[in-house]
Structures are given as C-alpha cells and as structure tokens.
Design an enzyme around this catalytic site. Structure first.
Site, PDB file in Angstrom:
ATOM      1  N   LEU A 107      29.470 -37.297  -8.582  1.00  0.00           N
ATOM      2  CA  LEU A 107      28.593 -37.285  -7.412  1.00  0.00           C
ATOM      3  C   LEU A 107      27.156 -37.471  -7.908  1.00  0.00           C
ATOM      4  CD1 LEU A 107      28.695 -36.632  -4.273  1.00  0.00           C
ATOM      5  CD2 LEU A 107      27.679 -34.460  -4.933  1.00  0.00           C
TER       6      LEU A 107
ATOM      7  N   GLU B 224      31.412 -34.296 -14.847  1.00  0.00           N
ATOM      8  CA  GLU B 224      30.497 -33.357 -14.181  1.00  0.00           C
ATOM      9  C   GLU B 224      31.233 -32.030 -14.069  1.00  0.00           C
ATOM     10  OE1 GLU B 224      29.657 -34.430 -10.090  1.00  0.00           O
ATOM     11  OE2 GLU B 224      31.662 -35.221  -9.794  1.00  0.00           O
TER      12      GLU B 224
ATOM     13  N   LYS C 161      30.962 -37.624  -0.983  1.00  0.00           N
ATOM     14  CA  LYS C 161      30.971 -36.170  -0.814  1.00  0.00           C
ATOM     15  C   LYS C 161      32.039 -35.829   0.225  1.00  0.00           C
ATOM     16  CE  LYS C 161      27.525 -32.514  -1.104  1.00  0.00           C
ATOM     17  NZ  LYS C 161      28.172 -31.789  -2.187  1.00  0.00           N
TER      18      LYS C 161
HETATM   19  N1  PMP Z   1      28.878 -32.674  -8.344  1.00  0.00           N
HETATM   20  C1  PMP Z   1      29.699 -32.090  -7.459  1.00  0.00           C
HETATM   21  C2  PMP Z   1      31.168 -32.335  -7.561  1.00  0.00           C
HETATM   22  C3  PMP Z   1      29.170 -31.269  -6.451  1.00  0.00           C
HETATM   23  O1  PMP Z   1      29.988 -30.705  -5.542  1.00  0.00           O
HETATM   24  C4  PMP Z   1      27.776 -31.036  -6.410  1.00  0.00           C
HETATM   25  C5  PMP Z   1      27.199 -30.118  -5.377  1.00  0.00           C
HETATM   26  N2  PMP Z   1      27.113 -30.720  -4.143  1.00  0.00           N
HETATM   27  C6  PMP Z   1      26.961 -31.663  -7.362  1.00  0.00           C
HETATM   28  C7  PMP Z   1      27.553 -32.483  -8.318  1.00  0.00           C
HETATM   29  C8  PMP Z   1      25.465 -31.473  -7.359  1.00  0.00           C
HETATM   30  O2  PMP Z   1      24.880 -32.164  -6.294  1.00  0.00           O
HETATM   31  P1  PMP Z   1      23.528 -31.660  -5.617  1.00  0.00           P
HETATM   32  O3  PMP Z   1      22.519 -31.555  -6.715  1.00  0.00           O
HETATM   33  O4  PMP Z   1      23.199 -32.707  -4.628  1.00  0.00           O
HETATM   34  O5  PMP Z   1      23.822 -30.330  -5.004  1.00  0.00           O
END
Ligand code: PMP
Length: 284
Positions: free
Chosen positions: A199, A175, A143
């Site tokens: 992620l 994604e 992240k």
């Molecule tokens: N992929 C990316 C690239 C993101 O920035 C996020 C948001 N943080 C997610 C997936 C979703 O992750 P989360 O469910 O932990 O918010």
C-alpha cells in the site's frame, strides 16, 4: 455523528442490508484519515488514494471528489475531540449474491470518527516485531476491506508478544500488516517500491518528503530479509503509528536495541508537520 450514504446521521439511522456485498464478499474499500488538533491531516492524499482504490475495484460513487471532501470535513467538525481518526468505508452495495458485479447497485458509504491516543511510549522506546510470509493477494495497493491475511498475521504477531508482523515475499520485505516498513543502512533509507505488492502509505509519502528536505538519501529499491536483520535502524510508518521505531525482530535487537538517530530525526520532522503551531513556538 455518522456519515451514512452522504448524510450526517445518528447511529440508529444506519441500516445495512444483509445483501450488502461488503458483508458477504468484503467487496469494498476504506480509508483511515488522521485528525490532529481537530483537523484532517493530509486530507487530499487520502482522498486521492480513496478514489484510486475505487477506480481499481470499479465502484462509481454518486458524489464528486469535492462533495466527498466536504462530507468528511463536516463529519470531522462534528467530532469535537482533538486527536482521532476518521474511518470511511465504501462497499459496492446490496445485490443478490453473485460473483459477477451487479449492474445496478448503490454503493454504501459509512464514516465515523474515533478518539485515538498517540502511542507516545512506543514512539520513544520502539516496538517488537516478527517476520512472517506475506500471504496476501497481488493487489495490495488497493485499500480493500478484505483484510483476512492481514488480521491473521497481526494476531500471529500478538500471540508471539509482538506489536507488528513484517511481511516477506520471496525473500524480500514488502510491508507490515497495517504499516509500511523502512530500513536505514549506512545513512540511507530504503523501502519497497510502490506497486501492487504494497500500500502506498500516506505516512510513507510524508517520510519521503521529509527525507528529501533533510538531505537524507532515500531509495525505493526494496531490501531482503537478510538486509532487514542487518539494518542499522528499522522503523514502520502508518497513520496511527506515525514513524515508529522497530527495536526487536524475531527476538533479535535491531542495531543497539534503541531507536536510531535517523528514525528520531524523522519523528521530529513528522511532529513538526502536524504540530506547526507547537514547532513555531519551539523555534521561537
Ligand atoms: N500498509 C498497510 C497494509 C496498511 O494497512 C497501512 C495502514 N493503512 C499502511 C501500509 C500505512 O498507510 P498509511 O500511512 O496511509 O496509514
């Protein structure tokens, strides 16, 4: 209040050096925690991912996980609102500009809370999306603060009147710019496997658990752009979007153009997770 290098302070006490590597290299990582009803949702999962990101970019914190956990609790306590997010970022700290990692730099840590409103209308109606080439690096499991490819793609989506861009790498859907994406085909939920191309979303993890609990088949097999366009249902997941139906891709309706039944079932299950009191009331 703000969390600044381990202390709760007022905004005017935050001083960032122009030599901070977060400023000129985007050299740092971050997390976004969700606050529901004044409490941090899935706190441990976010902390796990935060420490995983730190290890990957070789930043060592002067605090233990337990100490950081206590700090985010204290910050959330000062928030005073029910619905919000807690943003936490850690950079490698200040050092003379050099591509080499500095031997002695103190990480800079900033955290704050912000009120957010659940996107209730969109959760009911679904969102409009476009597909774009995934132009990001090959370490998307970190992240990282480096979000230029994400922000540019998100802007391209907005310019096209869409709320999110679904990213495609070599014909396969990875994604979105700030969320994970899943399809439903013949009753099976399919998403991209974890690894360096996406992620590992915390909301995605919750959805996987919900699917298993509900007996809905869930596969980390990945899918192609063609399979995306041919899906019965599509939804994206994130800390702020929750389980968000996608009803339009590139101007073409997904299924019949309304949120699908499995998506709605997962939305319901998700709400029960963060609203246990309300769910208990409903169940009598
Ligand atoms: N992929 C990316 C690239 C993101 O920035 C996020 C948001 N943080 C997610 C997936 C979703 O992750 P989360 O469910 O932990 O918010």
């Amino acid at each position: 209040m703000f969390l600044w290098n381990g202390r709760l302070v007022q905004e005017d006490e935050i001083q960032v050096s122009y030599l901070d590597r977060g400023y000129y290299f985007g050299d740092g990582i971050y997390e976004v925690f969700r606050i529901y009803d004044g409490k941090l949702f899935e706190k441990q999962a976010h902390l796990n991912r935060l420490f995983q990101s730190l290890r990957e970019v070789r930043i060592t914190l002067p605090w233990s996980e337990a100490e950081l956990s206590a700090m985010v609790d204290s910050l959330a306590e000062t928030f005073g609102k029910k619905d919000g997010i807690l943003y936490l970022q850690i950079t490698r700290g200040a050092a003379k500009r050099s591509h080499l990692l500095p031997e002695s730099a103190e990480p800079s840590m900033l955290g704050y809370c912000e009120e957010v409103v659940r996107p209730v209308e969109q959760l009911k109606k679904g969102i409009n999306t476009i597909t774009l080439d995934d132009e990001r690096w090959h370490k998307c499991h970190i992240k990282s603060l480096n979000l230029l490819a994400n922000t540019l793609a998100r802007q391209e989506a907005a310019d096209a009147g869409a709320e999110e861009a679904i990213l495609v790498r070599d014909g396969r859907v990875t994604e979105c710019t700030a969320s994970n994406v899943m399809i439903v085909k013949k009753g099976v939920i399919i998403t991209h496997p974890n690894g360096p191309l996406i992620l590992d979303g915390i909301t995605k993890q919750v959805v996987e658990r919900l699917a298993k609990l509900s007996g809905i088949p869930y596969r980390n097999a990945g899918f192609t752009l063609e399979e995306l366009m041919d899906a019965d249902e599509v939804f994206v997941t994130s800390t702020t979007k929750e389980v968000m139906p996608v009803t339009m891709i590139n101007g073409i309706k997904v299924g019949s153009g309304i949120p699908g039944v499995i998506t709605q079932l997962l939305q319901h299950g998700f709400e029960q997770k963060f609203k246990p009191a309300a769910a208990a009331e409903l169940l009598g």
